[in-house]
Design a protein around this motif. Structure first.
Motif, PDB file in Angstrom:
ATOM      1  N   SER A   1       0.939  -1.229  -0.022  1.00 11.31           N
ATOM      2  CA  SER A   1       0.006  -0.128   0.025  1.00 11.31           C
ATOM      3  C   SER A   1       0.761   1.183   0.051  1.00 11.31           C
ATOM      4  O   SER A   1       1.527   1.766   0.964  1.00 11.31           O
ATOM      5  CB  SER A   1      -0.999  -0.155   1.490  1.00 11.31           C
TER       6      SER A   1
ATOM      7  N   GLU B   1       0.016   4.601   2.026  1.00 12.08           N
ATOM      8  CA  GLU B   1       0.047   4.249   3.329  1.00 12.08           C
ATOM      9  C   GLU B   1       1.934   3.807   3.770  1.00 12.08           C
ATOM     10  O   GLU B   1       1.987   3.864   5.086  1.00 12.08           O
ATOM     11  CB  GLU B   1      -0.675   3.203   3.797  1.00 12.08           C
ATOM     12  N   ASP B   2       2.483   3.422   2.965  1.00 14.19           N
ATOM     13  CA  ASP B   2       3.693   2.872   3.345  1.00 14.19           C
ATOM     14  C   ASP B   2       3.596   1.603   3.991  1.00 14.19           C
ATOM     15  O   ASP B   2       4.226   1.616   5.118  1.00 14.19           O
ATOM     16  CB  ASP B   2       4.652   3.896   3.699  1.00 14.19           C
ATOM     17  N   LYS B   3       2.617   0.770   3.842  1.00 12.63           N
ATOM     18  CA  LYS B   3       2.423  -0.626   4.631  1.00 12.63           C
ATOM     19  C   LYS B   3       2.576  -1.635   3.457  1.00 12.63           C
ATOM     20  O   LYS B   3       1.959  -1.788   2.426  1.00 12.63           O
ATOM     21  CB  LYS B   3       1.068  -0.506   5.229  1.00 12.63           C
TER      22      LYS B   3
END
Length: 183
Positions: A124, A127-129
């Motif tokens: 993601s 979101e940097d996930k």
């Protein structure tokens, strides 16, 4: 015994992060939209660029592996899952969101051998996930294991009922939820 696909998994995580940076950077610019099979089947130059980046990176490291890429298939490349190690790529999962500047987009990469999924990576990028799942090893978000709820009895039934209602409301599938099939 070491996991024979760990190197491929690590590479998928690294290339998903690289691709995610390209997507984030592109969000700062005007997005040129094209259509594939219909007026609602969108593709952007960024979709194509990201897919090419992923395939080039993987080919350099694993030259004998096969690919199924969403944009490549749309351009007429063969979509065939064989016994050969195969990378399955959706360069921008959520192109419609991307086109409208909504932050709900991801780079999705699956990896199958002998027509069985071995791992999946969903980054993601806004979101940097990083969501990952490996056969027999569970699913993770940024290295933290994801677990199913421990709800029991009436609360579990209520929770399941609520999920089913939400599924009916939104007919969109979320690739992150597909990791359950890997574990």
């Amino acid at each position: 015994m070491a996991d024979q696909w760990q190197e491929a998994f690590d590479h998928a995580v690294a290339v998903a992060r690289k691709a995610g940076k390209v997507v984030r950077d592109a969000l700062q610019n005007e997005v040129k939209v094209m259509h594939k099979s219909s007026s609602v089947d969108l593709v952007t130059k960024t979709d194509q660029k990201v897919e090419k980046l992923i395939i080039a990176s993987v080919k350099e490291k694993f030259p004998t592996h096969s690919f199924i890429g969403e944009e490549s298939v749309a351009e007429g490349h063969k979509c065939e899952l064989t016994d050969n190690p195969t990378w399955i790529i959706d360069p921008i999962d959520g192109t419609t969101n991307f086109v409208h500047g909504f932050p709900f987009i991801a780079v999705s990469i699956g990896f199958a051998v002998k027509k069985e999924l071995e791992f999946g990576v969903v980054y993601s990028c806004v979101e940097d996930k990083m969501y990952t799942g490996q056969r027999g090893k569970g699913a993770y978000c940024d290295g933290v294991q994801l677990n199913v709820s421990a709800l029991k009895g009436e609360w579990k039934q209520f929770s399941e009922m609520n999920v089913k209602q939400e599924e009916r409301k939104t007919k969109n599938k979320n690739n992150v939820g597909n990791f359950a099939t890997l574990v």
